[in-house]
Design a protein around this motif. Structure first.
Motif, PDB file in Angstrom:
ATOM      1  N   GLU A  76       0.802  -1.233   0.000  1.00 27.10           N
ATOM      2  CA  GLU A  76       0.000   0.000   0.000  1.00 27.10           C
ATOM      3  C   GLU A  76       0.832   1.279   0.000  1.00 27.10           C
ATOM      4  O   GLU A  76       0.288   2.371  -0.144  1.00 27.10           O
ATOM      5  CB  GLU A  76      -0.949   0.008   1.209  1.00 27.10           C
ATOM      6  CG  GLU A  76      -2.103  -0.968   1.042  1.00 27.10           C
ATOM      7  CD  GLU A  76      -3.108  -0.870   2.175  1.00 27.10           C
ATOM      8  OE1 GLU A  76      -3.195   0.198   2.821  1.00 27.10           O
ATOM      9  OE2 GLU A  76      -3.806  -1.866   2.415  1.00 27.10           O
ATOM     10  N   HIS A  77       2.144   1.151   0.180  1.00 29.49           N
ATOM     11  CA  HIS A  77       2.970   2.364   0.138  1.00 29.49           C
ATOM     12  C   HIS A  77       2.964   2.927  -1.279  1.00 29.49           C
ATOM     13  O   HIS A  77       3.195   2.200  -2.244  1.00 29.49           O
ATOM     14  CB  HIS A  77       4.397   2.068   0.592  1.00 29.49           C
ATOM     15  CG  HIS A  77       5.176   3.315   0.868  1.00 29.49           C
ATOM     16  ND1 HIS A  77       5.725   4.061  -0.147  1.00 29.49           N
ATOM     17  CD2 HIS A  77       5.457   3.962   2.016  1.00 29.49           C
ATOM     18  CE1 HIS A  77       6.326   5.111   0.393  1.00 29.49           C
ATOM     19  NE2 HIS A  77       6.170   5.075   1.699  1.00 29.49           N
ATOM     20  N   LEU A 126       6.083  -3.321  -5.084  1.00 33.08           N
ATOM     21  CA  LEU A 126       6.154  -4.746  -4.769  1.00 33.08           C
ATOM     22  C   LEU A 126       4.800  -5.341  -4.405  1.00 33.08           C
ATOM     23  O   LEU A 126       3.912  -4.644  -3.923  1.00 33.08           O
ATOM     24  CB  LEU A 126       7.126  -4.970  -3.606  1.00 33.08           C
ATOM     25  CG  LEU A 126       8.584  -4.608  -3.857  1.00 33.08           C
ATOM     26  CD1 LEU A 126       9.409  -4.852  -2.603  1.00 33.08           C
ATOM     27  CD2 LEU A 126       9.147  -5.389  -5.030  1.00 33.08           C
ATOM     28  N   HIS A 127       4.685  -6.635  -4.645  1.00 34.04           N
ATOM     29  CA  HIS A 127       3.552  -7.429  -4.183  1.00 34.04           C
ATOM     30  C   HIS A 127       4.091  -8.398  -3.127  1.00 34.04           C
ATOM     31  O   HIS A 127       5.282  -8.655  -3.076  1.00 34.04           O
ATOM     32  CB  HIS A 127       2.928  -8.217  -5.332  1.00 34.04           C
ATOM     33  CG  HIS A 127       2.072  -7.377  -6.227  1.00 34.04           C
ATOM     34  ND1 HIS A 127       2.591  -6.447  -7.078  1.00 34.04           N
ATOM     35  CD2 HIS A 127       0.730  -7.335  -6.397  1.00 34.04           C
ATOM     36  CE1 HIS A 127       1.612  -5.858  -7.727  1.00 34.04           C
ATOM     37  NE2 HIS A 127       0.467  -6.382  -7.336  1.00 34.04           N
ATOM     38  N   PHE A 128       3.202  -8.928  -2.321  1.00 33.86           N
ATOM     39  CA  PHE A 128       3.627  -9.887  -1.301  1.00 33.86           C
ATOM     40  C   PHE A 128       2.503 -10.874  -1.027  1.00 33.86           C
ATOM     41  O   PHE A 128       1.350 -10.647  -1.396  1.00 33.86           O
ATOM     42  CB  PHE A 128       4.024  -9.164  -0.007  1.00 33.86           C
ATOM     43  CG  PHE A 128       2.900  -8.370   0.606  1.00 33.86           C
ATOM     44  CD1 PHE A 128       2.673  -7.064   0.230  1.00 33.86           C
ATOM     45  CD2 PHE A 128       2.070  -8.941   1.565  1.00 33.86           C
ATOM     46  CE1 PHE A 128       1.627  -6.325   0.781  1.00 33.86           C
ATOM     47  CE2 PHE A 128       1.025  -8.220   2.134  1.00 33.86           C
ATOM     48  CZ  PHE A 128       0.810  -6.907   1.742  1.00 33.86           C
ATOM     49  N   VAL A 129       2.869 -11.983  -0.382  1.00 32.22           N
ATOM     50  CA  VAL A 129       1.889 -12.961   0.065  1.00 32.22           C
ATOM     51  C   VAL A 129       1.589 -12.660   1.526  1.00 32.22           C
ATOM     52  O   VAL A 129       2.498 -12.653   2.359  1.00 32.22           O
ATOM     53  CB  VAL A 129       2.426 -14.402  -0.099  1.00 32.22           C
ATOM     54  CG1 VAL A 129       1.470 -15.399   0.540  1.00 32.22           C
ATOM     55  CG2 VAL A 129       2.636 -14.733  -1.566  1.00 32.22           C
ATOM     56  N   CYS A 185       8.447  -0.264   4.267  1.00 36.34           N
ATOM     57  CA  CYS A 185       7.285   0.512   3.831  1.00 36.34           C
ATOM     58  C   CYS A 185       6.324   0.835   4.957  1.00 36.34           C
ATOM     59  O   CYS A 185       5.765   1.926   4.993  1.00 36.34           O
ATOM     60  CB  CYS A 185       6.569  -0.224   2.707  1.00 36.34           C
ATOM     61  SG  CYS A 185       7.542  -0.235   1.202  1.00 36.34           S
ATOM     62  N   GLY A 186       6.110  -0.092   5.892  1.00 40.66           N
ATOM     63  CA  GLY A 186       5.180   0.152   6.984  1.00 40.66           C
ATOM     64  C   GLY A 186       5.613   1.341   7.821  1.00 40.66           C
ATOM     65  O   GLY A 186       4.834   2.251   8.091  1.00 40.66           O
ATOM     66  N   ASN A 187       6.875   1.364   8.204  1.00 37.62           N
ATOM     67  CA  ASN A 187       7.373   2.472   9.016  1.00 37.62           C
ATOM     68  C   ASN A 187       7.431   3.779   8.241  1.00 37.62           C
ATOM     69  O   ASN A 187       7.129   4.841   8.786  1.00 37.62           O
ATOM     70  CB  ASN A 187       8.748   2.124   9.588  1.00 37.62           C
ATOM     71  CG  ASN A 187       8.638   1.117  10.722  1.00 37.62           C
ATOM     72  OD1 ASN A 187       7.569   0.977  11.336  1.00 37.62           O
ATOM     73  ND2 ASN A 187       9.712   0.409  10.985  1.00 37.62           N
ATOM     74  N   ARG A 188       7.786   3.712   6.962  1.00 37.76           N
ATOM     75  CA  ARG A 188       7.801   4.931   6.132  1.00 37.76           C
ATOM     76  C   ARG A 188       6.395   5.526   6.049  1.00 37.76           C
ATOM     77  O   ARG A 188       6.198   6.725   6.179  1.00 37.76           O
ATOM     78  CB  ARG A 188       8.278   4.613   4.697  1.00 37.76           C
ATOM     79  CG  ARG A 188       9.760   4.446   4.559  1.00 37.76           C
ATOM     80  CD  ARG A 188      10.193   4.589   3.130  1.00 37.76           C
ATOM     81  NE  ARG A 188       9.601   3.585   2.251  1.00 37.76           N
ATOM     82  CZ  ARG A 188       9.716   3.583   0.944  1.00 37.76           C
ATOM     83  NH1 ARG A 188      10.380   4.530   0.327  1.00 37.76           N
ATOM     84  NH2 ARG A 188       9.165   2.647   0.218  1.00 37.76           N
TER      85      ARG A 188
END
Ligand SMILES: [Zn+2]
Length: 146
Positions: free
Chosen positions: A102-103, A108-111, A127-130
Motif C-alpha cells: 500500500e505504500h 512490490l507485491h507480497f503474500v 514501507c510500513g514504518n515509512r
C-alpha cells in the motif's frame, strides 16, 4: 570469442527476465481484476514453459534422497526456477492473499501470511514504518495549521 558469448548470453537472459517481469505483472493484474488467470496470460505461460528444457537428477548426498530438477542450460535453469516459484505461489496461496504493497512509492507485491489477512505492506520495517511516519507528520502538520 568466449567473452562475446558470455555477454550475448547475459543479454538474452536480461531480455528473458524483462519478459518474465511483464508476464508476472499481467498475472498480478488478472488476479487483482478477476481473481484468476485469463486465457491470454495462461497461453503466455504455456508458451514459455514449452521452450524450457529441464533434466531430472537424484541427490542422495544427504540422509534422504531428493529429486532435483535442473535446467539444461543456464537460461533454462534461471527461468525454470522463477516459473516454479510463480506456480508454487499460485498453487498454495489464495488469490486474495496476494497483495500489492500500500505504500504509494512501492511497486512490490507480497503474500499475506498474517492470521487476520490485513497486512498492508511488503515489509513493516521498510514501507510500513515509512508510511506510518508520513501519516504521523501529515497529522502533525494539519494540527499545527488549525
Ligand atoms: Zn512496499
Amino acid at each position: 570469442m568466449q567473452a562475446f558469448n558470455h555477454k550475448k548470453l547475459l543479454h538474452t537472459i536480461i531480455d528473458d527476465l524483462q519478459s518474465l517481469r511483464m508476464l508476472s505483472k499481467n498475472i498480478l493484474k488478472d488476479i487483482e481484476q478477476q481473481g484468476e488467470l485469463s486465457p491470454d496470460v495462461t497461453n503466455q505461460l504455456s508458451d514459455l514453459i514449452k521452450q524450457l528444457k529441464v533434466n531430472l537428477a537424484l541427490d542422495s548426498d544427504a540422509d534422504k534422497m531428493h529429486l532435483i530438477i535442473e535446467g539444461l542450460t543456464t537460461r533454462d535453469h534461471i527461468l525454470y526456477k522463477i516459473i516454479q516459484s510463480v506456480f508454487d505461489t499460485l498453487a498454495t496461496t489464495a488469490t486474495d492473499r496476494i497483495k500489492k504493497c500500500e505504500h504509494a512509492e512501492c511497486y512490490l507485491h507480497f503474500v499475506d501470511t498474517s492470521k487476520s489477512g490485513k497486512r498492508r505492506w511488503c515489509s513493516m520495517e521498510l514501507c510500513g514504518n515509512r508510511q506510518k511516519a508520513a501519516e504521523f507528520y501529515a497529522r502533525k502538520k494539519k494540527k499545527s495549521r488549525s
